[in-house]
Design a protein around this motif. Structure first.
Motif, PDB file in Angstrom:
ATOM      1  N   UNK A  14       2.655   5.950   5.132  1.00 47.47           N
ATOM      2  CA  UNK A  14       3.306   5.878   3.821  1.00 47.47           C
ATOM      3  C   UNK A  14       2.764   4.746   2.959  1.00 47.47           C
ATOM      4  N   UNK A  15       2.712   3.549   3.521  1.00 46.82           N
ATOM      5  CA  UNK A  15       2.303   2.390   2.733  1.00 46.82           C
ATOM      6  C   UNK A  15       0.839   2.477   2.338  1.00 46.82           C
ATOM      7  N   UNK A  16      -0.004   2.928   3.239  1.00 48.02           N
ATOM      8  CA  UNK A  16      -1.418   3.086   2.897  1.00 48.02           C
ATOM      9  C   UNK A  16      -1.574   4.066   1.742  1.00 48.02           C
ATOM     10  N   UNK A  17      -0.893   5.202   1.814  1.00 53.34           N
ATOM     11  CA  UNK A  17      -0.953   6.190   0.733  1.00 53.34           C
ATOM     12  C   UNK A  17      -0.369   5.613  -0.548  1.00 53.34           C
ATOM     13  N   UNK A  18       0.780   4.974  -0.460  1.00 50.68           N
ATOM     14  CA  UNK A  18       1.448   4.349  -1.606  1.00 50.68           C
ATOM     15  C   UNK A  18       0.485   3.384  -2.301  1.00 50.68           C
ATOM     16  N   UNK A  19      -0.170   2.547  -1.504  1.00 48.99           N
ATOM     17  CA  UNK A  19      -1.113   1.570  -2.060  1.00 48.99           C
ATOM     18  C   UNK A  19      -2.336   2.239  -2.672  1.00 48.99           C
ATOM     19  N   UNK A  20      -2.909   3.221  -1.982  1.00 50.21           N
ATOM     20  CA  UNK A  20      -4.126   3.885  -2.476  1.00 50.21           C
ATOM     21  C   UNK A  20      -3.878   4.588  -3.807  1.00 50.21           C
ATOM     22  N   UNK A  21      -2.702   5.143  -3.966  1.00 47.95           N
ATOM     23  CA  UNK A  21      -2.385   5.818  -5.229  1.00 47.95           C
ATOM     24  C   UNK A  21      -2.346   4.845  -6.398  1.00 47.95           C
ATOM     25  N   UNK A  22      -2.170   3.562  -6.105  1.00 49.23           N
ATOM     26  CA  UNK A  22      -2.167   2.529  -7.132  1.00 49.23           C
ATOM     27  C   UNK A  22      -3.513   1.842  -7.259  1.00 49.23           C
ATOM     28  N   UNK A  23      -4.516   2.307  -6.484  1.00 45.00           N
ATOM     29  CA  UNK A  23      -5.828   1.689  -6.529  1.00 45.00           C
ATOM     30  C   UNK A  23      -5.936   0.446  -5.674  1.00 45.00           C
ATOM     31  N   UNK A  24      -4.987   0.228  -4.792  1.00 48.37           N
ATOM     32  CA  UNK A  24      -4.981  -0.936  -3.913  1.00 48.37           C
ATOM     33  C   UNK A  24      -5.618  -0.547  -2.579  1.00 48.37           C
ATOM     34  N   UNK A  25      -6.798  -1.083  -2.308  1.00 46.83           N
ATOM     35  CA  UNK A  25      -7.525  -0.752  -1.084  1.00 46.83           C
ATOM     36  C   UNK A  25      -7.312  -1.764   0.031  1.00 46.83           C
ATOM     37  N   UNK A  26      -6.396  -2.701  -0.156  1.00 48.75           N
ATOM     38  CA  UNK A  26      -6.155  -3.691   0.893  1.00 48.75           C
ATOM     39  C   UNK A  26      -5.501  -3.026   2.097  1.00 48.75           C
ATOM     40  N   UNK A  27      -5.629  -3.656   3.245  1.00 46.93           N
ATOM     41  CA  UNK A  27      -5.011  -3.125   4.453  1.00 46.93           C
ATOM     42  C   UNK A  27      -3.499  -3.169   4.314  1.00 46.93           C
ATOM     43  N   UNK A  28      -2.856  -2.086   4.727  1.00 41.18           N
ATOM     44  CA  UNK A  28      -1.398  -2.033   4.668  1.00 41.18           C
ATOM     45  C   UNK A  28      -0.816  -2.955   5.729  1.00 41.18           C
ATOM     46  N   UNK A  29       0.270  -3.587   5.364  1.00 46.98           N
ATOM     47  CA  UNK A  29       0.998  -4.379   6.342  1.00 46.98           C
ATOM     48  C   UNK A  29       2.305  -3.657   6.619  1.00 46.98           C
ATOM     49  N   UNK A  30       2.945  -3.994   7.692  1.00 43.42           N
ATOM     50  CA  UNK A  30       4.198  -3.351   8.078  1.00 43.42           C
ATOM     51  C   UNK A  30       5.244  -3.543   6.978  1.00 43.42           C
ATOM     52  N   UNK A  31       5.801  -2.435   6.509  1.00 46.50           N
ATOM     53  CA  UNK A  31       6.832  -2.487   5.479  1.00 46.50           C
ATOM     54  C   UNK A  31       8.142  -2.933   6.124  1.00 46.50           C
ATOM     55  N   UNK A  32       8.659  -4.066   5.668  1.00 53.54           N
ATOM     56  CA  UNK A  32       9.878  -4.642   6.247  1.00 53.54           C
ATOM     57  C   UNK A  32      11.131  -4.301   5.451  1.00 53.54           C
ATOM     58  N   UNK A  33      10.951  -3.959   4.189  1.00 51.25           N
ATOM     59  CA  UNK A  33      12.079  -3.653   3.308  1.00 51.25           C
ATOM     60  C   UNK A  33      11.598  -2.661   2.260  1.00 51.25           C
ATOM     61  N   UNK A  34      12.512  -2.121   1.487  1.00 51.89           N
ATOM     62  CA  UNK A  34      12.148  -1.228   0.403  1.00 51.89           C
ATOM     63  C   UNK A  34      11.239  -1.989  -0.553  1.00 51.89           C
ATOM     64  N   UNK A  35      10.121  -1.367  -0.929  1.00 51.01           N
ATOM     65  CA  UNK A  35       9.189  -1.990  -1.867  1.00 51.01           C
ATOM     66  C   UNK A  35       8.986  -1.076  -3.060  1.00 51.01           C
ATOM     67  N   UNK A  36       8.793  -1.692  -4.220  1.00 52.48           N
ATOM     68  CA  UNK A  36       8.627  -0.955  -5.473  1.00 52.48           C
ATOM     69  C   UNK A  36       7.263  -1.267  -6.065  1.00 52.48           C
TER      70      UNK A  36
END
Length: 151
Positions: A14-36
């Motif tokens: 989820x987070x990797x896809x969420x980030x990529x859709x925003x153009x963020x290619x950084x490595x995903x870190x474990x999502x600890x809470x709801x992020x916007x």
């Protein structure tokens, strides 16, 4: 603009896809809470989806979203959608995205059939979040909805 929420199990991508859709290619870190993101779209922790004691947090997070994006890894042969989750907000549009298609043990066709059997209807998107070209169709779909898209 449609507010979208990304849900799925721990490790679904989820987070990797969420980030990529925003153009963020950084490595995903474990999502600890709801992020916007800046558009108000929501990335949820997989624990919200995977642990019944946290369903209330997931349901609360869904309330203001028009689009539920269910993310399922191509190497996960179990569908753990909480009973009734897809019926709580009947006017909410729901789509599914199969991720991690680049893994050696990916079984895209089986996962696609699994998602159909669990209430999802096409389009079901198949993406490799590390290959920008595989996101093109999904981004176009979201742009047509006014959903999350690269800024």
């Amino acid at each position: 603009m449609r507010r979208a929420i990304f849900v799925g199990t721990v490790g679904a991508g989820k987070t990797t896809l969420f980030n990529r859709l925003q153009g963020d290619d950084s490595l995903a870190r474990k999502t600890q809470a709801v992020e916007f993101n800046q558009l108000g779209d929501i990335d949820t922790p997989g624990e919200y989806f995977s642990h019944p004691r946290l369903y209330h947090a997931l349901i609360s997070s869904l309330v203001d979203c028009e689009l539920l994006i269910y993310v399922h890894a191509a190497n996960d042969m179990q569908c753990r959608i909480p009973s009734g989750l897809l019926d709580i907000y009947p006017n909410q549009q729901r789509i599914a995205v199969i991720t991690k298609v680049d893994l050696a043990d990916a079984e895209v066709e089986r996962v696609y059939a699994l998602l159909l059997a669990n209430g999802f209807k096409p389009p079901i998107f198949v993406v490799n979040s590390f290959d920008a070209s595989s996101l093109t169709e999904f981004k176009a779909f979201l742009a047509g909805l006014g959903g999350p898209q690269e800024e």
